[in-house]
Design a protein around this motif. Structure first.
Motif, short mmCIF file in Angstrom:
data_model
loop_
_atom_site.label_atom_id
_atom_site.label_comp_id
_atom_site.label_asym_id
_atom_site.label_seq_id
_atom_site.Cartn_x
_atom_site.Cartn_y
_atom_site.Cartn_z
N TRP A 191 7.34 -5.81 -10.45
CA TRP A 191 7.79 -6.41 -9.18
C TRP A 191 7.19 -5.64 -8.02
N ALA A 192 7.14 -4.30 -8.13
CA ALA A 192 6.54 -3.51 -7.06
C ALA A 192 5.07 -3.88 -6.88
N LYS A 193 4.36 -4.06 -7.98
CA LYS A 193 2.95 -4.45 -7.89
C LYS A 193 2.82 -5.81 -7.20
N ALA A 194 3.70 -6.75 -7.56
CA ALA A 194 3.66 -8.07 -6.95
C ALA A 194 3.91 -7.99 -5.44
N LEU A 195 4.68 -7.00 -5.01
CA LEU A 195 4.97 -6.81 -3.58
C LEU A 195 3.90 -5.98 -2.87
N GLY A 196 2.94 -5.46 -3.64
CA GLY A 196 1.84 -4.70 -3.05
C GLY A 196 2.09 -3.21 -2.93
N TYR A 197 3.19 -2.72 -3.52
CA TYR A 197 3.48 -1.29 -3.45
C TYR A 197 2.74 -0.54 -4.56
N ARG A 198 2.51 0.74 -4.32
CA ARG A 198 1.89 1.58 -5.34
C ARG A 198 2.98 2.45 -5.97
N LEU A 199 3.40 2.07 -7.16
CA LEU A 199 4.50 2.74 -7.84
C LEU A 199 3.97 3.91 -8.65
N ILE A 200 4.47 5.10 -8.36
CA ILE A 200 4.23 6.29 -9.17
C ILE A 200 5.44 6.44 -10.09
N ALA A 247 2.41 -0.10 -13.03
CA ALA A 247 2.51 1.18 -12.33
C ALA A 247 1.12 1.60 -11.87
N ALA A 248 1.03 2.14 -10.65
CA ALA A 248 -0.27 2.59 -10.13
C ALA A 248 -0.66 3.94 -10.72
N HIS A 249 0.34 4.80 -10.94
CA HIS A 249 0.12 6.13 -11.52
C HIS A 249 1.33 6.46 -12.39
N MET A 250 1.10 7.22 -13.46
CA MET A 250 2.20 7.67 -14.30
C MET A 250 2.09 9.17 -14.53
N ILE A 251 3.26 9.82 -14.59
CA ILE A 251 3.35 11.27 -14.79
C ILE A 251 4.24 11.53 -16.00
N ASN A 252 3.72 12.26 -16.98
CA ASN A 252 4.53 12.70 -18.12
C ASN A 252 5.27 13.96 -17.69
N TYR A 253 6.58 13.81 -17.43
CA TYR A 253 7.31 14.94 -16.86
C TYR A 253 7.50 16.08 -17.86
N SER A 261 6.86 10.60 -22.36
CA SER A 261 5.83 10.64 -23.40
C SER A 261 4.59 9.91 -22.91
N ASP A 262 3.47 10.23 -23.51
CA ASP A 262 2.22 9.55 -23.14
C ASP A 262 2.30 8.07 -23.48
N GLU A 263 3.00 7.73 -24.57
CA GLU A 263 3.14 6.31 -24.95
C GLU A 263 3.92 5.54 -23.89
N LYS A 264 5.00 6.14 -23.41
CA LYS A 264 5.79 5.48 -22.38
C LYS A 264 5.00 5.37 -21.07
N CYS A 265 4.21 6.39 -20.76
CA CYS A 265 3.37 6.33 -19.57
C CYS A 265 2.37 5.18 -19.67
N GLY A 283 0.79 -1.22 0.00
CA GLY A 283 0.00 0.00 0.00
C GLY A 283 0.82 1.27 0.00
N ASP A 284 2.13 1.17 0.36
CA ASP A 284 2.98 2.37 0.37
C ASP A 284 3.25 2.86 -1.05
N TYR A 285 3.41 4.17 -1.16
CA TYR A 285 3.77 4.79 -2.43
C TYR A 285 5.29 4.90 -2.55
N LEU A 286 5.78 4.71 -3.78
CA LEU A 286 7.17 5.01 -4.09
C LEU A 286 7.20 5.69 -5.46
N LEU A 287 8.24 6.48 -5.71
CA LEU A 287 8.39 7.18 -6.98
C LEU A 287 9.55 6.57 -7.75
N TRP A 288 9.30 6.25 -9.02
CA TRP A 288 10.33 5.63 -9.87
C TRP A 288 10.44 6.42 -11.17
N HIS A 289 11.59 7.06 -11.36
CA HIS A 289 11.83 7.80 -12.61
C HIS A 289 12.21 6.83 -13.73
N ALA A 290 11.93 7.24 -14.98
CA ALA A 290 12.21 6.40 -16.15
C ALA A 290 11.53 5.04 -16.01
#
Length: 332
Positions: free
Chosen positions: A167-176, A193-199, A181-185, A148-155
């Motif tokens: 792997w983060a999803k399998a461990l139950g983490y919420r990866l931001i 990934a739980a959430h994606m941000i187009n920087y 690009s929108d395609e990469k997101c 349930g914890d959030y973490l931020l992962w660039h690239a």
């Protein structure tokens, strides 16, 4: 002593991809603690461009490349965990040299590759997968990570990132995640990934605060470096951990430790695979965990680019231009 012909991609001075030359070499018998491996596939990683450019200075001449998979052709004295004919894969040997048909190398970092995992997958996943393993499982904030914890992962749409999303999803983490690009997101979202941000179009600090209800994340995993460093610190909770494990945008500039106090008594680390995989037993244990999560189907390795060995320079151009997604491999 018998010698064997091999092709290798070599540089004689640091610089751009134009320095990379395909040359013919001779490979001998393995010495004590070494093996000779014939590659079926070779991994391509951003660290290869650092070693080529001189960001990470290396002795010359240099055969590039840090990972590969193939078949063991000869085993040196004292090597007991590998035999002639074994399928094998490796990364993190501390000695570049995988951009070739055939090489002699230390056996310590070479692991038997399960039959369920192809040579291409093995070559594409060892460095990236072992990196994701030591980051998610061993490089953790002081207050720990819980489901349930959030973490931020660039690239997040890169080779390490797509493995980490799953792997983060399998461990139950919420990866931001962030991507350019929108395609990469969309690709990272499809991989867990739980959430994606187009920087390029969004302020990732503001979005992270919004997603986490103002709390921020416990940990940031950052392979981008200079361009994301300062803003990443602003995404962390008090006592949060900033993990800098790459420099794709350039090296992180010097900073005053007092900044960490001002932003909430933050922690910073700059880990490497070599430090985590410093013994054969530890390397094998890490690899076994990676093999298991891939064989289970929880983590799929995406090989989105394949290049013949002689096109290694073009592969570097594509990587540095951020034209690639997932993993890339060279085929001898």
């Amino acid at each position: 002593m018998a010698t064997f012909k091999s092709r290798a991609v070599r540089i004689t001075q640091h610089g751009g991809p134009e320095q990379m030359q395909l040359v013919e070499t001779e490979v001998g018998e393995p010495g004590p603690g070494e093996v000779r491996i014939r590659h079926h596939a070779i991994g391509l990683n951003f660290i290869d461009t650092y070693q080529r450019s001189g960001l990470y200075p290396m002795a010359m001449p240099l055969t590039l490349g840090g990972e590969g998979a193939g078949v063991i052709e000869a085993v040196g004295e004292g090597v007991t965990h590998l035999q002639v004919g074994d399928r094998a894969a490796y990364a993190g040997s501390g000695q570049p040299g995988s951009y070739c048909d055939l090489r002699v190398m230390p056996a310590m970092s070479v692991c038997r590759l399960p039959d369920a995992i192809s040579f291409e997958t093995g070559a594409a996943m060892m460095l990236k997968g072992l990196t994701a393993q030591y980051l998610l499982k061993r490089t953790r904030p002081v207050e720990g990570l819980e489901p349930g914890d959030y973490l931020l992962w660039h690239a997040a749409a890169g080779g390490v990132g797509l493995i980490a999303c799953q792997w983060a999803k399998a461990l139950g983490y919420r990866l931001i995640g962030t991507a350019g690009s929108d395609e990469k997101c969309a690709l990272a979202l499809a991989n867990g990934a739980a959430h994606m941000i187009n920087y390029r179009t969004e302020d990732f600090v503001a979005r992270v605060r919004e997603i986490t209800g103002g709390a921020g994340v416990k940990v940031v995993y950052d392979s981008v470096g200079k361009d994301t460093w300062g803003q990443s610190l602003d995404c962390l909770q008090p006592l949060g951990l900033m993990v800098s494990f790459g420099n794709s945008s350039g090296a992180v500039p010097p900073f005053a430790p007092g900044v960490l106090a001002q932003k909430g008594s933050l922690y910073v680390t700059r880990p490497t695979l070599a430090s985590h995989a410093r013994t054969r037993e530890r390397t094998q244990a890490m690899a076994d965990e990676l093999f298991a999560v891939v064989a289970s189907g929880q983590v799929k390795i995406h090989i989105d680019q394949r290049y013949p060995l002689e096109q290694a320079a073009q592969a570097h151009r594509d990587l540095e231009a951020r034209l690639t997604t997932g993993s890339s491999i060279l085929l001898p």
